[in-house]
Design an enzyme around this catalytic site. Structure first.
Site, PDB file in Angstrom:
ATOM      1  N   ASP A  11      33.680   0.463  29.184  1.00 47.05           N
ATOM      2  CA  ASP A  11      33.114   1.757  28.824  1.00 47.05           C
ATOM      3  C   ASP A  11      33.186   2.725  30.006  1.00 47.05           C
ATOM      4  O   ASP A  11      32.957   2.338  31.160  1.00 47.05           O
ATOM      5  CB  ASP A  11      31.659   1.563  28.393  1.00 47.05           C
ATOM      6  CG  ASP A  11      31.000   2.853  27.961  1.00 47.05           C
ATOM      7  OD1 ASP A  11      31.361   3.361  26.891  1.00 47.05           O
ATOM      8  OD2 ASP A  11      30.135   3.361  28.705  1.00 47.05           O
ATOM      9  N   GLU A  32      38.358   2.495  28.583  1.00 47.20           N
ATOM     10  CA  GLU A  32      38.046   3.757  27.915  1.00 47.20           C
ATOM     11  C   GLU A  32      38.280   4.850  28.946  1.00 47.20           C
ATOM     12  O   GLU A  32      37.466   5.055  29.848  1.00 47.20           O
ATOM     13  CB  GLU A  32      36.596   3.792  27.423  1.00 47.20           C
ATOM     14  CG  GLU A  32      36.270   5.082  26.690  1.00 47.20           C
ATOM     15  CD  GLU A  32      34.788   5.345  26.519  1.00 47.20           C
ATOM     16  OE1 GLU A  32      34.413   6.082  25.590  1.00 47.20           O
ATOM     17  OE2 GLU A  32      33.991   4.836  27.337  1.00 47.20           O
TER      18      GLU A  32
END
Length: 565
Positions: free
Chosen positions: A225, A279
């Site tokens: 993330d 990401e």
């Protein structure tokens, strides 16, 4: 509407990637938001028992891997992206033993598991941060985070004027034991998510240990993330108005690459191939490609495509730019239409402005549901035909729309609250899935459930349950199943070959391999199919043999060719 499809070739294995040491290059990866997938114990919240009960559905759908958004212990200030313990499952979802059992059972069905790791920050309830708040300024405990005395004579001004990804300030001031204002701490997201200091060896060592913890339990990969945000410029300068590549003080810092080289070394220790998926929201393609070098990440999300409007030139440009960005590193592209943060395609593609941007989200934006559904079907076939891996967010295979009329008092997303209510938030794409029945909970929870779904499901989803779509040959679900089966069975879709074909400007026409051809018609009029080719599948019925507007078709040439640019 019917779905035409080819017979299954006898020499294609059940899982074309099961024995592939580079399985992530062509995998179909299904994203599960655990709270909303399936409720096994009847309390109204999805859990791992619910996912285990639906593994046969996922196998029939044709996916190769599952990506779970965070399932760890968390106070849920940001839907689980505020992690308090990386080595324990949140009790709302089950236990560590449940996770281990799920990983093993899925793998027996040929489905790998990818876990989510959130390295930029932790929860305010994490033991490290609690210890830091209890410790004095300058202590070792505070060195793992970004504590700062502040500006001004009494430290009354924030250390920087950086803006949070959720809106508002990025610094929160602490209170000393004597009740006086204390130091500030940094959080690029909400105040409940303090940023870690990746210059500290404890932080690096901890996350390498977390990777190994989950790899040891059978996880096949990790999704990282906010992968570009970990490292900050320790001098804490303000953000330039137009920062040059590498100049931003908290995004895409050069020091990040050493961190991911360390992570790659951990992944490469395992005989069973592991994948690192980043990401990365990085517009500079050259800098984006650096993360995909052979000793860093295996692949990264392509957010550019999902943000583009439903326009041929924009989508073609995104495809070209994405493939060009990945080519220097020899890394596979990734394709997705949505995720747990993004307005669902059925709703987005029905709007006058069909692009996506967080800052542009507003409650009450009108949409044409019929047009959006038609385009979402076409888009599903378009991305499934492109070279690389494919990500599917739960419920998109059902054609679920964004739930935009949730009562304000039920909203949970900090993006809504930190915007002062201007941003409707992301709860609308996180509503529990409909499985069966005519009324809520639509099979999401057992028949004898004690609790209501944690977010209410709209009544019109009765026509969109898995049960209802199973019985409809032309349903969105059966379109996805057929497309994924053809994708798996077609040799030309399992390599990197791709060539544009000549045609009208508003038609995306390309060839994969020697014989596979895809057309997506974004123009107003039907277009003829490729010559001397057999139709495999189409998102909508052909009109007098022609592909209609807002539709995608796949064909197999009867005489293989090399394609034409």
């Amino acid at each position: 509407m019917t779905v035409q499809q080819i017979d299954r070739p006898a020499d294609i294995p059940e899982s074309a990637i099961e024995g592939d040491p580079r399985w992530w290059r062509t995998a179909v990866i299904y994203q599960i938001y655990p709270r909303s997938f399936a409720d096994g114990n009847g309390d109204g919240t999805g859990d791992l028992a619910g996912v285990r009960s639906r593994l046969p559905y996922l196998r029939e759908l044709g996916v190769d891997a599952l990506w779970f958004t965070p399932w760890y212990v968390s106070p849920l200030a940001d839907g689980g992206y505020d992690v308090a313990d990386y080595r324990a499952i949140d009790p709302a979802f089950g236990s560590l033993e449940d996770a281990e059992r799920l990983i093993a059972e899925a793998r027996k069905l040929g489905i790998r598991t990818i876990v989510d790791v959130v390295p930029n920050h932790v929860s305010e309830e994490h033991p490290w941060f609690r210890a830091a708040l209890a410790a004095a300024p300058g202590s070792p405990e505070r060195a793992r985070f970004w504590f700062h005395p502040g500006r001004g004579e009494r430290g009354e001004r924030m250390p920087t004027d950086w803006v949070s990804n959720f809106g508002g300030p990025t610094w929160t001031r602490t209170t000393n034991p004597n009740g006086m204002p204390g130091e500030w701490y940094l959080h690029l997201f909400s105040a409940e998510q303090p940023d870690l200091n990746w210059n500290h060896p404890d932080v690096r060592r901890e996350f390498e240990d977390v990777l190994a913890f989950w790899f040891d339990r059978g996880a096949a990969g990790v999704r990282i993330d906010s992968a570009a945000l970990l490292v900050k410029d320790a001098t804490l300068p303000e953000i330039p108005a137009d920062p040059r590549p590498g100049e931003h003080p908290n995004t895409d810092r050069d020091e990040l690459h050493d961190i991911y080289r360390g992570w790659r070394a951990v992944a490469d220790r395992y005989a069973d191939p592991k994948a690192l998926v980043g990401e990365l929201w990085i517009p500079d393609l050259e800098r984006f490609a650096r993360y995909l070098r052979p000793d860093e990440l295996h692949t990264a999300f392509n957010f550019d495509f999902l943000a583009r409007p439903w326009e041929a030139l924009a989508l073609r440009a995104s495809i070209d730019e994405t493939l060009a960005a990945h080519a220097p590193a020899g890394a596979p592209a990734t394709w997705l239409l949505s995720n747990h943060d993004v307005t669902r395609p059925v709703t987005r593609y029905g709007r006058t402005d069909s692009s996506f941007a967080f800052l542009a989200k507003r409650r009450g934006t009108p949409t044409d549901a019929s047009l959006g559904r038609r385009r979402a079907r076409a888009a599903a076939l378009l991305v499934a035909a492109l070279p690389g891996s494919l990500y599917i967010y739960q419920g998109d295979e059902l054609g679920l729309d964004e739930v935009e009329d949730l009562p304000v008092e039920l909203l949970r997303d900090p993006m809504h609250f930190r915007s002062g209510g201007v941003d409707p938030g992301r709860d609308g794409c996180r509503v529990p899935l409909p499985w069966s029945g005519k009324a809520s909970p639509f099979g999401f929870s057992p028949a004898d459930a004690s609790g209501e779904p944690w977010l209410p499901q709209p009544k019109h989803w009765a026509k969109m349950t898995v049960e209802a779509q199973n019985a409809d040959p032309g349903s969105m679900l059966n379109l996805y199943r057929a497309a994924l089966r053809i994708r798996k069975e077609t040799p030309g879709l399992r390599d990197d070959r791709f060539a544009w074909l000549d045609g009208p400007a508003d038609v995306l026409a390309f060839q994969r391999g020697d014989a596979f051809v895809a057309f997506t018609n974004l123009g107003p009029s039907p277009v003829p199919p490729p010559a001397d080719a057999q139709l495999l599948i189409a998102s909508h019925d052909l009109i007098d043999g022609r592909l209609p507007s807002d539709a995608t078709g796949w064909w197999r040439r009867r005489e293989p060719t090399d394609g034409a640019a």
